[in-house]
Design a protein around this motif. Structure first.
Motif, PDB file in Angstrom:
ATOM      1  N   GLU A   1     -79.362 168.791  14.411  1.00  0.00           N
ATOM      2  CA  GLU A   1     -79.979 168.101  15.545  1.00  0.00           C
ATOM      3  C   GLU A   1     -81.037 168.955  16.243  1.00  0.00           C
ATOM      4  N   GLN A   2     -80.802 170.253  16.344  1.00  0.00           N
ATOM      5  CA  GLN A   2     -81.788 171.114  16.994  1.00  0.00           C
ATOM      6  C   GLN A   2     -83.095 171.137  16.205  1.00  0.00           C
ATOM      7  N   GLU A   3     -83.001 171.193  14.883  1.00  0.00           N
ATOM      8  CA  GLU A   3     -84.200 171.196  14.052  1.00  0.00           C
ATOM      9  C   GLU A   3     -84.917 169.852  14.136  1.00  0.00           C
ATOM     10  N   VAL A   4     -84.152 168.772  14.135  1.00  0.00           N
ATOM     11  CA  VAL A   4     -84.745 167.439  14.269  1.00  0.00           C
ATOM     12  C   VAL A   4     -85.454 167.315  15.613  1.00  0.00           C
ATOM     13  N   ARG A   5     -84.827 167.822  16.660  1.00  0.00           N
ATOM     14  CA  ARG A   5     -85.442 167.781  17.991  1.00  0.00           C
ATOM     15  C   ARG A   5     -86.784 168.513  17.980  1.00  0.00           C
ATOM     16  N   ARG A   6     -86.811 169.683  17.354  1.00  0.00           N
ATOM     17  CA  ARG A   6     -88.049 170.460  17.294  1.00  0.00           C
ATOM     18  C   ARG A   6     -89.134 169.701  16.535  1.00  0.00           C
ATOM     19  N   GLU A   7     -88.774 169.098  15.400  1.00  0.00           N
ATOM     20  CA  GLU A   7     -89.763 168.361  14.612  1.00  0.00           C
ATOM     21  C   GLU A   7     -90.247 167.112  15.340  1.00  0.00           C
ATOM     22  N   LEU A   8     -89.366 166.472  16.078  1.00  0.00           N
ATOM     23  CA  LEU A   8     -89.785 165.314  16.864  1.00  0.00           C
ATOM     24  C   LEU A   8     -90.811 165.713  17.913  1.00  0.00           C
ATOM     25  N   ILE A   9     -90.556 166.822  18.594  1.00  0.00           N
ATOM     26  CA  ILE A   9     -91.500 167.299  19.604  1.00  0.00           C
ATOM     27  C   ILE A   9     -92.851 167.592  18.959  1.00  0.00           C
TER      28      ILE A   9
ATOM     29  N   GLN B   1     -83.813 155.833  39.267  1.00  0.00           N
ATOM     30  CA  GLN B   1     -83.040 155.536  38.063  1.00  0.00           C
ATOM     31  C   GLN B   1     -83.964 154.796  37.114  1.00  0.00           C
ATOM     32  N   ASP B   2     -84.202 155.387  35.942  1.00  0.00           N
ATOM     33  CA  ASP B   2     -85.084 154.775  34.956  1.00  0.00           C
ATOM     34  C   ASP B   2     -84.276 154.086  33.864  1.00  0.00           C
ATOM     35  N   PHE B   3     -84.845 153.008  33.339  1.00  0.00           N
ATOM     36  CA  PHE B   3     -84.347 152.376  32.123  1.00  0.00           C
ATOM     37  C   PHE B   3     -85.544 152.174  31.198  1.00  0.00           C
ATOM     38  N   VAL B   4     -85.383 152.548  29.944  1.00  0.00           N
ATOM     39  CA  VAL B   4     -86.440 152.408  28.946  1.00  0.00           C
ATOM     40  C   VAL B   4     -85.928 151.456  27.874  1.00  0.00           C
ATOM     41  N   MET B   5     -86.610 150.324  27.706  1.00  0.00           N
ATOM     42  CA  MET B   5     -86.092 149.252  26.859  1.00  0.00           C
ATOM     43  C   MET B   5     -87.143 148.759  25.872  1.00  0.00           C
ATOM     44  N   ALA B   6     -86.672 148.027  24.865  1.00  0.00           N
ATOM     45  CA  ALA B   6     -87.549 147.392  23.887  1.00  0.00           C
ATOM     46  C   ALA B   6     -87.033 145.987  23.602  1.00  0.00           C
ATOM     47  N   ASN B   7     -87.868 145.181  22.959  1.00  0.00           N
ATOM     48  CA  ASN B   7     -87.522 143.764  22.786  1.00  0.00           C
ATOM     49  C   ASN B   7     -86.740 143.504  21.501  1.00  0.00           C
ATOM     50  N   ALA B   8     -85.754 144.342  21.241  1.00  0.00           N
ATOM     51  CA  ALA B   8     -84.817 144.141  20.136  1.00  0.00           C
ATOM     52  C   ALA B   8     -83.486 144.737  20.561  1.00  0.00           C
ATOM     53  N   PRO B   9     -82.375 144.138  20.161  1.00  0.00           N
ATOM     54  CA  PRO B   9     -81.073 144.614  20.643  1.00  0.00           C
ATOM     55  C   PRO B   9     -80.608 145.925  20.034  1.00  0.00           C
ATOM     56  N   ALA B  10     -81.251 146.366  18.952  1.00  0.00           N
ATOM     57  CA  ALA B  10     -80.853 147.629  18.324  1.00  0.00           C
ATOM     58  C   ALA B  10     -82.090 148.459  18.012  1.00  0.00           C
ATOM     59  N   PHE B  11     -81.898 149.763  17.918  1.00  0.00           N
ATOM     60  CA  PHE B  11     -82.985 150.697  17.647  1.00  0.00           C
ATOM     61  C   PHE B  11     -83.381 150.610  16.177  1.00  0.00           C
ATOM     62  N   VAL B  12     -84.605 151.016  15.876  1.00  0.00           N
ATOM     63  CA  VAL B  12     -85.115 150.906  14.514  1.00  0.00           C
ATOM     64  C   VAL B  12     -84.441 151.892  13.560  1.00  0.00           C
ATOM     65  N   ALA B  13     -83.784 152.924  14.092  1.00  0.00           N
ATOM     66  CA  ALA B  13     -83.126 153.941  13.260  1.00  0.00           C
ATOM     67  C   ALA B  13     -81.741 154.234  13.816  1.00  0.00           C
ATOM     68  N   PRO B  14     -80.793 154.627  12.956  1.00  0.00           N
ATOM     69  CA  PRO B  14     -79.433 154.873  13.445  1.00  0.00           C
ATOM     70  C   PRO B  14     -79.293 156.135  14.277  1.00  0.00           C
ATOM     71  N   ASP B  15     -80.106 157.156  13.970  1.00  0.00           N
ATOM     72  CA  ASP B  15     -79.944 158.436  14.650  1.00  0.00           C
ATOM     73  C   ASP B  15     -81.281 159.165  14.683  1.00  0.00           C
ATOM     74  N   ALA B  16     -81.269 160.354  15.277  1.00  0.00           N
ATOM     75  CA  ALA B  16     -82.509 161.098  15.475  1.00  0.00           C
ATOM     76  C   ALA B  16     -83.166 161.490  14.156  1.00  0.00           C
ATOM     77  N   ALA B  17     -82.373 161.879  13.177  1.00  0.00           N
ATOM     78  CA  ALA B  17     -82.937 162.309  11.896  1.00  0.00           C
ATOM     79  C   ALA B  17     -83.682 161.169  11.209  1.00  0.00           C
ATOM     80  N   HIS B  18     -83.102 159.979  11.224  1.00  0.00           N
ATOM     81  CA  HIS B  18     -83.772 158.830  10.617  1.00  0.00           C
ATOM     82  C   HIS B  18     -84.976 158.392  11.451  1.00  0.00           C
ATOM     83  N   PHE B  19     -84.876 158.520  12.772  1.00  0.00           N
ATOM     84  CA  PHE B  19     -86.015 158.174  13.614  1.00  0.00           C
ATOM     85  C   PHE B  19     -87.196 159.103  13.344  1.00  0.00           C
TER      86      PHE B  19
END
Length: 352
Positions: A8-16, A115-133
């Motif tokens: 997860e730490q490596e994925v976080r770095r690559e996402l940034i 208090q923030d909420f960040v939403m999209a117009n689909a009930p589920a995310f496009v990827a299951p987890d950070a690595a797939h995202f």
């Protein structure tokens, strides 16, 4: 409940790094730093949220613990990291910033009152987890700065593909995310947090759904582009020039960990097991639905993050864990390159 991935730490770095590359590309093109995702705002609306009285104990948690009213900033957007002609259709987003919220804060938001909420117009995310995202984001990053005409042509093809899929009773998150989002009115959309959050002693997902007749009439309503690069802004302005609108803030409690996983954001939690329940109303009066002045104040002066908020609504799961540092990096880039301080408002007028 939560399970951190080994890499997860490596994925976080690559996402940034990937999100930063998107921002650097768009900044190089325009000389103005924008968000790495959801760069283009289509509507910026000032509203008020009313927390309902008489909620049962399991719903009267955190922000919703007691009845009251708060000012809200609503930002409607689409997900690319570059400012595109609306002929390139993409999933829609809604970010809420609720102002004047009291309670124990999340790490990094101490001293704030939002208090923030960040939403999209689909009930589920496009990827299951950070690595797939990360894989999905790298695909999107490669399209940044590509010829807009080619994107519009591809988007037209993908919209037709999505229409065929929907005609047979399905939907494709992948097709929509790559430019196949149906060309419908943004204000008719229902938005979802997609990822789970603490909800006091419980776990929940959130949703915002149109409730006033004028907004409900826009659900699934097609709009004609007619060559308009900013068709969504024009449609939103036209709506709010004539009337206000109301939405419901809804909560879906986790009741079955087997069918409602915390770590897999691509799973739709079944509503037959736990339906969304209305906990608050959002009311927006007539106003300019979008303006250059509002965009300067909100697009440049504010940031939206699920990590701006109460400890009672701590973001959960892989996607949410990596969001914190990614959002902070994006904010720092915008602030540095635009010379505009990004702040958390204490009152609605300070968000203008």
């Amino acid at each position: 409940m939560e399970r951190m991935e080994e890499n997860e730490q490596e994925v976080r770095r690559e996402l940034i790094e990937t999100m930063r590359s998107i921002q650097e590309t768009t900044f190089g093109d325009s000389g103005h730093a924008v968000r790495s995702v959801h760069a283009k705002s289509h509507g910026i609306v000032q509203a008020e949220i009313e927390i309902l009285d008489g909620l049962p104990p399991e719903l009267a948690q955190g922000l919703l613990a007691k009845p009251g009213r708060h000012d809200v900033v609503m930002r409607f957007s689409t997900n690319p990291g570059d400012i595109l002609d609306d002929g390139v259709s993409a999933p829609r987003g809604l970010a809420l910033k609720i102002i004047g919220v009291e309670g124990e804060r999340l790490p990094g938001s101490e001293g704030d009152a939002t208090q923030d909420f960040v939403m999209a117009n689909a009930p589920a995310f496009v990827a299951p987890d950070a690595a797939h995202f990360l894989k999905t984001l790298k695909l999107l990053a490669k399209t940044t700065d590509k010829a807009e005409g080619a994107k519009k042509a591809l988007s037209t093809v993908l919209r037709a593909t999505e229409a065929v899929i929907e005609a047979f009773g399905g939907k494709s998150a992948t097709v929509a995310s790559l430019g196949g989002q149906p060309m419908t009115h943004v204000l008719g959309e229902t938005f979802y947090s997609q990822t789970p959050f603490l909800y006091g002693a419980n776990v929940a997902k959130f949703s915002v759904a149109p409730s006033s007749p004028g907004l409900k009439a826009l659900e699934g309503k097609s709009i004609k582009l007619d060559g308009r690069a900013d068709a969504h802004r024009e449609e939103i302005n036209a709506f709010f020039a004539g009337s206000g609108g109301e939405w419901e803030l809804r909560v879906q409690l986790l009741t079955n960990p087997e069918t409602m996983p915390v770590e897999d954001a691509s799973v739709i939690w079944p509503e037959d097991e736990s339906p969304f329940v209305t906990v608050a109303r959002i009311v927006a009066p007539r106003q300019d639905g979008w303006s250059e002045a509002k965009a300067a104040a909100v697009d440049d002066g504010l940031s939206f993050s699920p990590w701006h908020g109460l400890a009672a609504h701590r973001p959960l799961g892989s996607i949410n864990r990596v969001r914190k540092e990614n959002y902070e990096s994006s904010v720092a880039f915008r602030s540095q390159h635009n010379g505009c301080p990004i702040h958390e408002p204490k009152a609605l007028n300070s968000a203008e």
